[in-house]
Design an enzyme around this catalytic site. Structure first.
Site, PDB file in Angstrom:
ATOM      1  N   ASP A 265      47.709  -7.226 -25.205  1.00  0.00           N
ATOM      2  CA  ASP A 265      46.431  -6.761 -24.692  1.00  0.00           C
ATOM      3  C   ASP A 265      45.416  -6.812 -25.839  1.00  0.00           C
ATOM      4  O   ASP A 265      45.775  -7.026 -27.006  1.00  0.00           O
ATOM      5  CB  ASP A 265      46.537  -5.366 -24.074  1.00  0.00           C
TER       6      ASP A 265
HETATM    7  C1  NOJ Z   1      41.955  -4.916 -21.851  1.00  0.00           C
HETATM    8  C2  NOJ Z   1      42.651  -4.648 -20.560  1.00  0.00           C
HETATM    9  O1  NOJ Z   1      43.601  -3.614 -20.711  1.00  0.00           O
HETATM   10  C3  NOJ Z   1      43.367  -5.866 -19.987  1.00  0.00           C
HETATM   11  O2  NOJ Z   1      43.860  -5.550 -18.712  1.00  0.00           O
HETATM   12  C4  NOJ Z   1      42.429  -7.030 -19.949  1.00  0.00           C
HETATM   13  O3  NOJ Z   1      43.054  -8.128 -19.345  1.00  0.00           O
HETATM   14  C5  NOJ Z   1      41.985  -7.331 -21.371  1.00  0.00           C
HETATM   15  N1  NOJ Z   1      41.273  -6.183 -21.894  1.00  0.00           N
HETATM   16  C6  NOJ Z   1      41.108  -8.567 -21.469  1.00  0.00           C
HETATM   17  O4  NOJ Z   1      39.869  -8.334 -20.957  1.00  0.00           O
END
Ligand code: NOJ
Length: 737
Positions: A265
């Protein structure tokens, strides 16, 4: 490219190039005039870290992405194409209702169709991978990302996971075909269970709870073929998932057989330092690659540290090769070595985004997913001949797509007023703003602080609204949370409608008792007072581009409301978590029984939520036959069928969501009171009868037993079939084993 050619390519790449494939940065950092600012600059990221990055995220548009791809490939030593990724969560430009609402449709087939359309739009605009579905099971509505989940049922979560993956990747999983996107199931695992519902907080799940409730949808997404998986930010039982070999390598890969790409993430690898799991970025990179993270999203760790770690012998190059092989394989599956644009182009984009077919499905999915929670005196559907006042901040709002609709264009959104007037329902309608969504409140958006102050027009708006309400036969109040109050980093401790809107509702309901309240929200709210002030309550969540049109269709009876509660609406936040499949206790409480003391209950509030799982009213009146079972017992490998006949005895056509629940009467581990195990949607005309037939297989009976084996235990089971989780329409059978 053949597998052989791909292998040669990998062998010919320098270590630096290989590490590059494992780095992902924001797309804007690869544009011609890129500068790095903001949090990425604070984290120390420099343009030189991005040069060889194998994938980018967060931007879209055929023209823009084609340009980046052309320039990048020209400069890349092996001309390897970039992977373009982004969060397309519930639609690209045609925004469908939020996933929580899609869950409420109880209709995976329609959801699959919607995601096929989302993929077609996003792919035409140059994207290859979407960070979706989010299959985290959520039982705590305080958590802001509940809007991205499909609700509280592991079974429904799993069906929606499959629908999403099939929709994006196609039923044959051939990613090379135009219009296909690679899915990325997230977040592995437990992100939906942060302690106290507070965003990014750690999760504590026993092995049993993890497997029984949180893993089924992940397994379903993997079996459906999700090409990518995103390990979760948070720690699970004390270890950050991003650094956990047990979770990523052992569970996800070895046990569940996932062979695709893992992507951390956002900055999660770097955050291992803040989490206290790594001393510095070097150790963070080492922990993450050893855990099995292939791509480092937006941290400096892999870009800066991996090469040195391999050269010093601290990390085996084999680990890098394995990760890069998976990444190259994904690029190859997408056909990027043949067509690095994957069919994207300005013409194709124009033809696809927001086309009529997509908008039509978005409109019907609104009707399929809105939940009619209350309808006293059959105040709904409205009659367009009577005078109706539409009042509230959501009457004219285009901010109804939710915080994850990052590619939406607000002008495309059909407001409630437009839905009413353009739908031909507006001859006797008046519209008033009433008040703003928020006042005197500070909310943080994506990098922006929005302060909502007291409006100067407040008194005037209220006067106008009260006057309109007095003159109308009926009032439709369009109220709700602000879109920034749900989504990532938007946990709330108080899950009610903002206070000035409640004040408006109180005043309006005092002058006109025929109030229908339409509630916009990214979560189930505490609606006790809303319900007390309203004859009808319609929960519409965040309904997307065609929201106003779909809601108007339901309000005026063109379509019957089709949604059912997919996550319990608590009576009060103090009950949270409250869900239909909680375990039986030795001292169950019987609300219908006599006074009971030493039982499992609250003294000051009911055990049951205000609106239970599976509940939802329609414009039909459905009568169920008793449950028919094909036999009274079943043996190993056998299948039973349970069926009911359902008749629409009302005067309007409607969808009935027939639900099957199972109760395992005795197990070596405690069993839920009942669990959803099947759904059939019947669309019945007045007077029409339909049959819902469910197959009960051994698989459906399986549980995690006291030795942590997954099996069906012999014994008695009760099957309930009805219109919600509290139905008593049941039959019993014995599983002989
Ligand atoms: C953080 C989020 O937790 C995740 O779900 C997302 O895909 C990413 N950012 C990218 O934007």
């Amino acid at each position: 490219m053949t597998e052989q050619e791909l292998k040669h390519l990998l062998q010919s790449m320098s270590l630096e190039e290989k590490v590059g494939q494992m780095v992902q940065v924001t797309g804007a950092f690869l544009e011609e005039d890129a500068v790095i600012t903001g949090p990425a600059a604070d984290a120390g990221l420099e343009l030189s870290d991005c040069k060889l990055a194998g994938s980018i995220l967060g931007i879209a548009g055929a023209k823009r992405l084609r340009k980046i791809q052309e320039r990048y490939m020209e400069e890349h030593p092996h001309h390897i194409p970039l992977l373009m990724m982004a969060d397309v969560i519930h639609g690209y430009r045609t925004v469908f209702p939020i996933p929580l609402a899609l869950g409420a449709s109880f209709h995976p087939e329609l959801v699959e169709k919607a995601m096929t359309m989302a993929a077609a739009e996003a792919a035409s605009a140059g994207l290859h991978v979407t960070f979706s579905p989010m299959t985290d099971l959520v039982r705590d509505p305080r958590w802001g990302r509940v809007l991205e989940s499909f609700g509280e049922s592991p079974w429904l979560d799993a069906r929606m996971a499959e629908a999403y993956v099939r929709g994006y990747q196609g039923p044959d999983n051939d990613l090379s075909r135009p219009g296909r996107l690679s899915a990325c199931d997230k977040h592995f695992v437990g992100y939906g269970a942060p302690v106290a519902g507070r965003e990014y907080n750690h999760a504590e799940l026993s092995e049993h709870t993890l497997r029984e409730f949180h893993l089924p949808a992940k397994i379903a997404a993997i079996r459906a073929g999700t090409a990518c998986v995103m390990p979760a930010f948070q720690s699970l039982n004390g270890v950050p998932c991003t650094a956990s070999e047990k979770i990523v390598r052992n569970l996800l890969r070895d046990e569940l057989g996932f062979e695709g790409v893992t992507i951390s993430d956002w900055s999660a690898v770097g955050e291992l330092v803040a989490q206290g799991a790594a001393e510095n970025t070097r150790e963070a990179a080492k922990l993450a690659i050893e855990a099995g993270i292939d791509i480092d999203m937006m941290s400096v760790c892999y870009a800066r540290e991996l090469k040195g770690l391999v050269e010093s012998g601290e990390v085996e190059e084999r680990l890098v090769d394995e990760a890069v092989w998976r990444i190259l394989t994904l690029k190859n599956r997408l056909g990027l070595f043949e067509d690095p644009f994957h069919g994207a182009g300005v013409q194709e984009e124009k033809r696809t985004v927001l086309c009529e077919k997509h908008r039509d499905l978005a409109r019907s999915l609104v009707a399929e997913s809105v939940i009619l929670l209350k309808n006293e005196d059959a105040v709904l559907p409205l009659d367009s001949g009577s005078r109706t006042a539409f009042i509230g901040p959501y009457v004219d709002s285009t901010d109804t797509c939710g915080s994850w609709a990052i590619f939406q264009n607000r002008e495309d959104t059909v407001t409630l007023r437009r839905g009413v007037t353009e739908g031909g329902y507006g001859a006797n309608a008046v519209f008033c703003h009433g008040c703003d969504v928020l006042e005197n409140t500070r909310v943080l958006g994506f990098g922006v602080e929005e302060v909502f102050g007291q409006s100067e027009n407040r008194d005037e708006w209220i006067r106008e609204a009260l006057q309109a309400a007095k003159e109308a036969d009926r009032v439709v109040m369009a109220l709700g949370e602000h879109t920034l109050q749900s989504g990532e980093a938007a946990s709330r401790g108080d899950i009610t409608i903002p206070h000035q809107q409640m004040e408006l509702l109180r005043q309006i309901s005092a002058v006109n008792p025929n109030v229908v309240t339409v509630v916009y929200s990214g979560r189930p709210l505490d609606l006790r007072e809303v319900s007390a002030c309203s004859k009808a309550v319609l929960a519409v969540f965040l309904p997307g581009t065609m929201g106003g049109a779909g809601i108007a269709d339901v309000l005026f009876g063109r379509t019957s409301p089709g949604g059912r509660v997919s996550i319990s609406f608590p009576w009060s936040v103090a009950q949270v978590p409250v869900y239909h499949d909680d375990y039986t206790t030795g001292r169950p409480y019987d609300p219908a029984g006599a006074e009971q003391k030493f039982v499992s209950r609250y003294l000051d509030m009911p055990n049951e939520p205000l609106y239970s799982f599976g509940y939802g009213l329609t414009y039909g009146i459905f009568r169920y036959s008793p449950v028919r079972l094909s036999a009274g017992s079943m043996g190993q490998g056998q299948i039973l069928t349970a069926s009911v006949t359902v008749k629409n005895e009302g005067s309007m056509a409607a969808k009935e969501t027939v639900q099957l629940y199972l109760r395992d009467e005795k197990g070596t581990t405690v069993r839920p009171r009942r669990e959803l195990k099947g759904v059939k949607c019947l669309y019945l005309q007045p007077g029409e009868e339909g049959e819902a037939v469910f197959e009960i297989t051994e698989d459906l009976l399986k549980i995690w037993d006291k030795h942590m084996n997954f099996l069906a235990e012999p014994g008695w089971f009760t099957i309930y079939v009805g219109g919600d989780s509290r139905t008593e329409n049941s039959a019993r059978f014995r599983y002989e084993g």
